[in-house]
Design a protein around this motif. Sequence first.
Motif, short mmCIF file in Angstrom:
data_model
loop_
_atom_site.label_atom_id
_atom_site.label_comp_id
_atom_site.label_asym_id
_atom_site.label_seq_id
_atom_site.Cartn_x
_atom_site.Cartn_y
_atom_site.Cartn_z
N HIS A 181 -43.38 17.32 59.58
CA HIS A 181 -42.11 18.01 59.39
C HIS A 181 -41.66 17.87 57.94
N GLN A 182 -41.77 16.64 57.38
CA GLN A 182 -41.36 16.41 56.00
C GLN A 182 -42.30 17.13 55.02
N GLN A 183 -43.60 17.13 55.30
CA GLN A 183 -44.56 17.85 54.44
C GLN A 183 -44.22 19.33 54.38
N MET A 184 -43.86 19.90 55.53
CA MET A 184 -43.53 21.32 55.60
C MET A 184 -42.29 21.60 54.73
N ILE A 185 -41.26 20.78 54.88
CA ILE A 185 -40.04 20.95 54.08
C ILE A 185 -40.36 20.79 52.60
N ASP A 186 -41.13 19.75 52.25
CA ASP A 186 -41.46 19.49 50.84
C ASP A 186 -42.25 20.65 50.24
N GLN A 187 -43.23 21.15 50.97
CA GLN A 187 -44.04 22.26 50.46
C GLN A 187 -43.17 23.50 50.25
N ILE A 204 -38.96 28.62 60.74
CA ILE A 204 -38.32 28.97 59.47
C ILE A 204 -37.59 27.75 58.93
N VAL A 205 -37.82 27.48 57.65
CA VAL A 205 -37.14 26.40 56.94
C VAL A 205 -36.13 27.07 56.00
N SER A 206 -34.86 26.82 56.22
CA SER A 206 -33.82 27.42 55.38
C SER A 206 -33.29 26.40 54.37
N PHE A 207 -33.11 26.88 53.13
CA PHE A 207 -32.50 26.07 52.08
C PHE A 207 -31.13 26.64 51.70
N LYS A 208 -30.53 27.39 52.62
CA LYS A 208 -29.22 27.99 52.34
C LYS A 208 -28.16 26.92 52.08
N ASN A 209 -28.21 25.84 52.84
CA ASN A 209 -27.25 24.74 52.69
C ASN A 209 -27.94 23.55 52.03
N SER A 210 -27.18 22.51 51.74
CA SER A 210 -27.75 21.37 51.02
C SER A 210 -28.87 20.69 51.81
N ALA A 211 -28.72 20.57 53.12
CA ALA A 211 -29.78 19.98 53.95
C ALA A 211 -30.66 21.09 54.50
N PRO A 212 -31.98 20.95 54.43
CA PRO A 212 -32.86 21.98 55.01
C PRO A 212 -32.61 22.13 56.50
#
Length: 146
Positions: A13-19, A107-115
């Motif tokens: 999960h963290q790898q996906m967010i980081d990538q 889907i990983v959203s970066f709209k807000n401060s936390a993914p």
Amino acid sequence: MKETRLLVPASIHQQMIDQCRDSLPFEGCGLLSGVGEHVRHLWPLPNEARSDKRFFVSERYVEAAIQKAAEQKDDILAIYHSHPTTSAKPSSYDILQHTDAQVYMVIVSFKNSAPDVKGYRIINQQSNSIPVHVVEDEKPSPFESK
């Protein structure tokens, strides 16, 4: 028919967010593979569209990732991509391009401060939310050979 949820180990999960974060300002994308509802591997893919509104990956990259997943005895469970500035809801373009109802969309959203990470099953161009649960990473058995 697969379960209608995904269980994603915390490290994947963290790898996906980081990538996806590393791909900003463009969308990041890739595949999640595993068995049943359990994700076991992440396969990052290049977004050749280099766009913040959509992603495109050549067939050769997708086929290579599918082959690697097959070598791990995994099925492709989900296609993931990010939304750099919009919410974690599939766009009409996302839905139109998603042709395999057996493969989830994450889907990983970066709209807000936390993914924000959300999962969907797309059937007949309709999106239905599915839970994406972050689970503890599996510890290798002390009896498994290295």
